[in-house]
Design a protein around this motif. Structure first.
Motif, short mmCIF file in Angstrom:
data_model
loop_
_atom_site.label_atom_id
_atom_site.label_comp_id
_atom_site.label_asym_id
_atom_site.label_seq_id
_atom_site.Cartn_x
_atom_site.Cartn_y
_atom_site.Cartn_z
N TRP A 12 0.69 -1.53 0.65
CA TRP A 12 0.06 -0.06 -0.08
C TRP A 12 0.93 0.99 -0.27
CZ3 TRP A 12 -5.35 -0.31 0.33
CH2 TRP A 12 -5.99 -1.21 0.60
N VAL A 13 1.07 1.66 -1.10
CA VAL A 13 1.72 2.86 -0.55
C VAL A 13 0.99 3.77 -1.31
CG1 VAL A 13 3.62 3.92 -2.65
CG2 VAL A 13 3.33 2.00 -2.38
N THR A 14 1.06 5.28 0.04
CA THR A 14 0.11 6.33 0.21
C THR A 14 0.98 7.58 0.09
OG1 THR A 14 -0.33 6.35 2.63
CG2 THR A 14 -1.42 4.85 0.59
N GLU A 15 0.28 8.85 0.24
CA GLU A 15 1.27 10.30 1.02
C GLU A 15 2.49 10.73 -0.24
OE1 GLU A 15 0.31 11.15 4.59
OE2 GLU A 15 -0.24 9.48 5.13
N GLY A 16 2.37 9.95 -1.31
CA GLY A 16 3.93 10.39 -2.75
C GLY A 16 4.59 9.91 -1.11
N MET A 17 4.75 8.33 -0.53
CA MET A 17 5.76 7.53 0.24
C MET A 17 6.61 6.97 -1.17
SD MET A 17 6.24 9.06 2.77
CE MET A 17 5.87 10.79 3.32
N ASP A 18 7.72 6.38 -0.67
CA ASP A 18 7.90 5.12 -1.70
C ASP A 18 8.29 3.98 -0.61
OD1 ASP A 18 8.44 7.02 -3.24
OD2 ASP A 18 10.49 7.40 -2.60
N ILE A 19 8.62 2.95 -1.56
CA ILE A 19 8.17 1.55 -0.95
C ILE A 19 10.11 1.05 -1.79
CG2 ILE A 19 7.78 -1.02 -0.48
CD1 ILE A 19 5.52 -0.14 -0.42
N THR A 20 10.59 0.80 -0.87
CA THR A 20 12.50 0.06 -1.84
C THR A 20 13.05 -1.64 -1.04
OG1 THR A 20 13.37 2.18 -1.54
CG2 THR A 20 14.16 0.39 -2.40
N GLY A 50 2.05 9.70 6.39
CA GLY A 50 2.77 8.33 6.29
C GLY A 50 4.93 9.05 5.86
N GLY A 51 4.98 7.65 6.00
CA GLY A 51 6.39 7.77 5.61
C GLY A 51 7.37 6.58 4.75
N SER A 52 7.67 6.34 4.01
CA SER A 52 8.72 5.66 3.33
C SER A 52 8.93 4.48 4.13
CB SER A 52 9.89 6.24 2.07
OG SER A 52 9.68 7.09 1.71
N ILE A 53 9.28 3.85 3.48
CA ILE A 53 9.47 1.50 3.71
C ILE A 53 10.53 1.18 3.08
CG2 ILE A 53 9.07 -0.58 3.88
CD1 ILE A 53 5.94 0.38 4.62
N SER A 54 11.93 1.48 3.67
CA SER A 54 12.89 0.79 3.16
C SER A 54 13.72 -0.54 3.49
CB SER A 54 13.88 1.62 3.23
OG SER A 54 15.52 0.90 2.40
N ILE A 55 14.12 -1.23 2.95
CA ILE A 55 14.18 -3.21 2.93
C ILE A 55 15.35 -3.08 2.48
CG2 ILE A 55 13.59 -5.13 3.38
CD1 ILE A 55 10.41 -4.77 3.04
N GLY A 56 16.44 -3.80 3.50
CA GLY A 56 18.00 -3.89 2.70
C GLY A 56 17.91 -5.24 1.99
#
Length: 144
Positions: A37-45, A76-82
């Motif tokens: 679920w990608v909202t508020e202009g945030m990113d998922i990496t 909201g806040g972006s999610i970053s997975i290494g």
């Protein structure tokens, strides 16, 4: 924008709710069931060589605004997975979270804050550090 750099995805649902968001999935990552679920202009990496079990959920926001005393309290806040992260079945990764490389997230865990140690196991509701200084392998030949 959605960037798939190679790998495998089965039963992957990407829900882009607002403009300006990017989803990046690194090379050699395998996903066996996830909803992003990608909202508020945030990113998922999502880094390279990650392994997602089934029924994983990642959310960059709550989809609805909550205000207290005239100020919004649930941004909201972006999610970053290494790289080389293994996420167990039914895990949920919430807004603003960083998961370090080499991590394992236990089945049905809820990750609500950024994790600090690389090469560690995190599990629980909310997820907490269980073991440090670990490594994991995809290859079945390492099962003894």
């Amino acid at each position: 924008m959605i960037y798939l750099q190679g790998g495998y995805a089965n039963n992957l649902i990407i829900r882009v709710m607002d403009d300006g968001s990017d989803v990046t999935i690194g090379n050699k990552t395998t996903i066996n069931g996830a909803e992003l679920w990608v909202t508020e202009g945030m990113d998922i990496t999502i880094g390279q060589d990650c392994m997602f079990a089934k029924n994983i959920e990642l959310r960059t926001g709550d989809n609805h605004a909550i205000f207290q005393h005239g100020k919004r309290v649930n941004h909201g806040g972006s999610i970053s997975i290494g790289h080389h992260v293994w996420i167990g079945a039914n895990a949920k990764i919430m807004k603003g979270v960083l998961i370090p490389s080499g991590s394992v997230i236990g089945n049905s865990s809820l990750v609500t804050r950024s994790l600090e140690e690389e090469n560690a196991i995190y599990a629980g509701v909310p997820a907490k550090l269980i073991k440090s200084d670990i490594c994991w392998y995809r290859d079945k030949k390492y099962r003894l």
